[in-house]
Design an enzyme around this catalytic site. Structure first.
Site, PDB file in Angstrom:
ATOM      1  N   LYS A  42      63.238  49.048  10.623  1.00 59.33           N
ATOM      2  CA  LYS A  42      63.230  47.835   9.619  1.00 59.33           C
ATOM      3  C   LYS A  42      64.187  48.094   8.328  1.00 59.33           C
ATOM      4  O   LYS A  42      64.191  47.406   7.424  1.00 59.33           O
ATOM      5  CB  LYS A  42      61.500  47.866   9.005  1.00 59.33           C
ATOM      6  CG  LYS A  42      60.490  47.933   9.995  1.00 59.33           C
ATOM      7  CD  LYS A  42      59.334  47.858   9.381  1.00 59.33           C
ATOM      8  CE  LYS A  42      58.255  47.854  10.481  1.00 59.33           C
ATOM      9  NZ  LYS A  42      56.917  48.631  10.323  1.00 59.33           N
ATOM     10  N   GLY A  43      64.769  49.192   8.468  1.00 62.93           N
ATOM     11  CA  GLY A  43      65.582  49.811   7.433  1.00 62.93           C
ATOM     12  C   GLY A  43      66.620  49.084   7.017  1.00 62.93           C
ATOM     13  O   GLY A  43      67.038  49.051   6.057  1.00 62.93           O
ATOM     14  N   GLU A  98      73.274  48.954  10.810  1.00 63.00           N
ATOM     15  CA  GLU A  98      72.339  50.079  10.662  1.00 63.00           C
ATOM     16  C   GLU A  98      71.980  50.345   9.125  1.00 63.00           C
ATOM     17  O   GLU A  98      73.090  50.116   8.246  1.00 63.00           O
ATOM     18  CB  GLU A  98      72.752  51.465  11.125  1.00 63.00           C
ATOM     19  CG  GLU A  98      72.257  51.743  12.550  1.00 63.00           C
ATOM     20  CD  GLU A  98      70.775  52.128  12.175  1.00 63.00           C
ATOM     21  OE1 GLU A  98      70.277  52.058  11.476  1.00 63.00           O
ATOM     22  OE2 GLU A  98      70.400  53.018  13.392  1.00 63.00           O
ATOM     23  N   ASP A  99      70.905  51.102   8.660  1.00 61.06           N
ATOM     24  CA  ASP A  99      70.743  51.282   7.463  1.00 61.06           C
ATOM     25  C   ASP A  99      71.503  52.640   6.939  1.00 61.06           C
ATOM     26  O   ASP A  99      72.271  52.824   6.028  1.00 61.06           O
ATOM     27  CB  ASP A  99      69.414  51.456   6.766  1.00 61.06           C
ATOM     28  CG  ASP A  99      68.637  52.366   7.667  1.00 61.06           C
ATOM     29  OD1 ASP A  99      69.081  52.830   8.992  1.00 61.06           O
ATOM     30  OD2 ASP A  99      67.463  52.743   7.605  1.00 61.06           O
ATOM     31  N   ASP A 102      72.496  59.516  10.196  1.00 52.47           N
ATOM     32  CA  ASP A 102      72.226  61.035   9.839  1.00 52.47           C
ATOM     33  C   ASP A 102      72.752  61.826  11.087  1.00 52.47           C
ATOM     34  O   ASP A 102      73.707  62.014  10.990  1.00 52.47           O
ATOM     35  CB  ASP A 102      70.597  60.857   9.716  1.00 52.47           C
ATOM     36  CG  ASP A 102      70.262  62.263   9.086  1.00 52.47           C
ATOM     37  OD1 ASP A 102      70.810  62.833   8.398  1.00 52.47           O
ATOM     38  OD2 ASP A 102      69.070  62.389   9.361  1.00 52.47           O
ATOM     39  N   LYS A 130      75.462  60.118   6.242  1.00 52.96           N
ATOM     40  CA  LYS A 130      75.281  61.507   5.946  1.00 52.96           C
ATOM     41  C   LYS A 130      76.133  62.480   7.031  1.00 52.96           C
ATOM     42  O   LYS A 130      75.364  62.864   7.901  1.00 52.96           O
ATOM     43  CB  LYS A 130      73.747  61.924   5.921  1.00 52.96           C
ATOM     44  CG  LYS A 130      73.022  61.357   4.864  1.00 52.96           C
ATOM     45  CD  LYS A 130      71.607  62.165   4.989  1.00 52.96           C
ATOM     46  CE  LYS A 130      70.305  61.330   4.440  1.00 52.96           C
ATOM     47  NZ  LYS A 130      69.346  61.855   4.861  1.00 52.96           N
ATOM     48  N   PHE A 151      67.475  63.202   0.835  1.00 54.45           N
ATOM     49  CA  PHE A 151      66.587  62.235   1.743  1.00 54.45           C
ATOM     50  C   PHE A 151      66.517  61.064   0.626  1.00 54.45           C
ATOM     51  O   PHE A 151      66.095  61.164  -0.353  1.00 54.45           O
ATOM     52  CB  PHE A 151      65.235  62.707   1.958  1.00 54.45           C
ATOM     53  CG  PHE A 151      64.604  61.753   2.993  1.00 54.45           C
ATOM     54  CD1 PHE A 151      65.063  61.682   4.352  1.00 54.45           C
ATOM     55  CD2 PHE A 151      63.793  60.686   2.454  1.00 54.45           C
ATOM     56  CE1 PHE A 151      64.406  60.857   5.329  1.00 54.45           C
ATOM     57  CE2 PHE A 151      63.141  59.920   3.480  1.00 54.45           C
ATOM     58  CZ  PHE A 151      63.390  59.882   4.577  1.00 54.45           C
ATOM     59  N   VAL A 152      66.999  59.742   0.941  1.00 55.58           N
ATOM     60  CA  VAL A 152      67.100  58.673  -0.133  1.00 55.58           C
ATOM     61  C   VAL A 152      66.154  57.587   0.378  1.00 55.58           C
ATOM     62  O   VAL A 152      65.762  57.308   1.732  1.00 55.58           O
ATOM     63  CB  VAL A 152      68.547  58.090  -0.066  1.00 55.58           C
ATOM     64  CG1 VAL A 152      69.386  59.133  -0.938  1.00 55.58           C
ATOM     65  CG2 VAL A 152      69.020  57.701   1.250  1.00 55.58           C
ATOM     66  N   ASP A 158      63.128  53.808   3.821  1.00 55.46           N
ATOM     67  CA  ASP A 158      61.486  54.212   3.463  1.00 55.46           C
ATOM     68  C   ASP A 158      61.290  55.570   3.725  1.00 55.46           C
ATOM     69  O   ASP A 158      62.200  56.289   4.283  1.00 55.46           O
ATOM     70  CB  ASP A 158      60.630  53.318   4.436  1.00 55.46           C
ATOM     71  CG  ASP A 158      60.586  54.179   5.900  1.00 55.46           C
ATOM     72  OD1 ASP A 158      61.830  54.345   6.490  1.00 55.46           O
ATOM     73  OD2 ASP A 158      59.684  54.648   6.316  1.00 55.46           O
ATOM     74  N   ARG A 164      60.764  50.775   0.212  1.00 58.95           N
ATOM     75  CA  ARG A 164      61.799  50.072   0.963  1.00 58.95           C
ATOM     76  C   ARG A 164      62.049  48.772  -0.309  1.00 58.95           C
ATOM     77  O   ARG A 164      63.219  48.269  -0.236  1.00 58.95           O
ATOM     78  CB  ARG A 164      61.099  49.292   2.078  1.00 58.95           C
ATOM     79  CG  ARG A 164      61.175  50.112   3.350  1.00 58.95           C
ATOM     80  CD  ARG A 164      61.042  49.280   4.547  1.00 58.95           C
ATOM     81  NE  ARG A 164      60.280  49.949   5.659  1.00 58.95           N
ATOM     82  CZ  ARG A 164      60.969  50.673   6.582  1.00 58.95           C
ATOM     83  NH1 ARG A 164      61.956  50.750   6.457  1.00 58.95           N
ATOM     84  NH2 ARG A 164      60.247  51.145   7.661  1.00 58.95           N
TER      85      ARG A 164
END
Ligand code: IMP
Length: 181
Positions: A42-43, A98-99, A102, A130, A151-152, A158, A164
């Site tokens: 959902k990001g 993509e959000d 990582d 990242k 971590f953001v 989220d 969100r």
């Protein structure tokens, strides 16, 4: 500011400027073509909604959902499709949106999955990267921001399903996720 937030990493205006630039670059690269934007739920929804409105080429939309970290802030490396695309991407010019990238495991899994359907082209647009956490090599064709290993949350991202709706990209206070791990 929200009490669970340590600090704002990227403010809403900076994000909007970067998204506009990304949209202009993508529109120029795909001039004369039709695009299928695939959002990773959902990001990516907030980013995708803003990006779409900057694109000037004809664009179709589809979504795919994969298992996330659950309530943990570190990856298990296991990726599972929770909702597949409505239609096959065969012969389409696909832009996977993509959000955040990582470890790269999710993106690697998704690009392998889409390539199996033989799209005409497949490119990746990610808002955040990242790079220090990468475990598998992946290509990001259009990147918003490279960020440090923190971590953001916010702007679609989220932690345990929350935050969100925050309009900026923010560093979450350590106590919030360390308490649950
Ligand atoms: P990867 O498979 O390790 O590259 O993880 C990618 C996914 O992990 C992203 O699509 C996010 O859902 C989640 N993720 C990784 N880092 C963060 C973060 O800092 N905040 C929120 N979600 C994150």
């Amino acid at each position: 500011m929200h009490p669970d937030i340590e600090r704002v990493l990227l403010g809403r205006e900076e994000i909007q400027e970067r998204v506009k630039m990304l949209g202009e670059t993508i529109s120029a690269d795909y001039r004369g073509k039709e695009l299928l934007a695939v959002g990773v739920l959902k990001g990516s929804v907030v980013f995708l909604a803003d990006l779409l409105r900057v694109l000037t080429v004809p664009v179709e939309l589809d979504f795919i959902a994969v298992s996330s970290y659950g309530a943990s802030s570190t990856t298990t490396g296991v990726v599972r499709i929770l909702k597949d695309l409505d239609r096959s991407v065969t012969g389409k010019e696909v832009l996977l949106v993509e959000d955040i990238v990582d470890t790269g495991l999710t993106l690697k899994y998704l690009t392998d999955h889409l390539y199996q359907q033989e799209p005409a082209g497949l490119k990746v647009c990610a808002l955040l990267d990242k790079p220090s956490r990468r475990r598998v090599p992946v290509t990001i064709d259009y990147l918003g921001f490279s960020i440090p290993d923190e971590f953001v949350v916010g702007y679609g991202l989220d932690y345990a399903g929350r935050y969100r709706n925050l309009p900026d990209i923010c560093v979450l206070r350590r106590e919030i996720y360390e308490a649950r791990e």
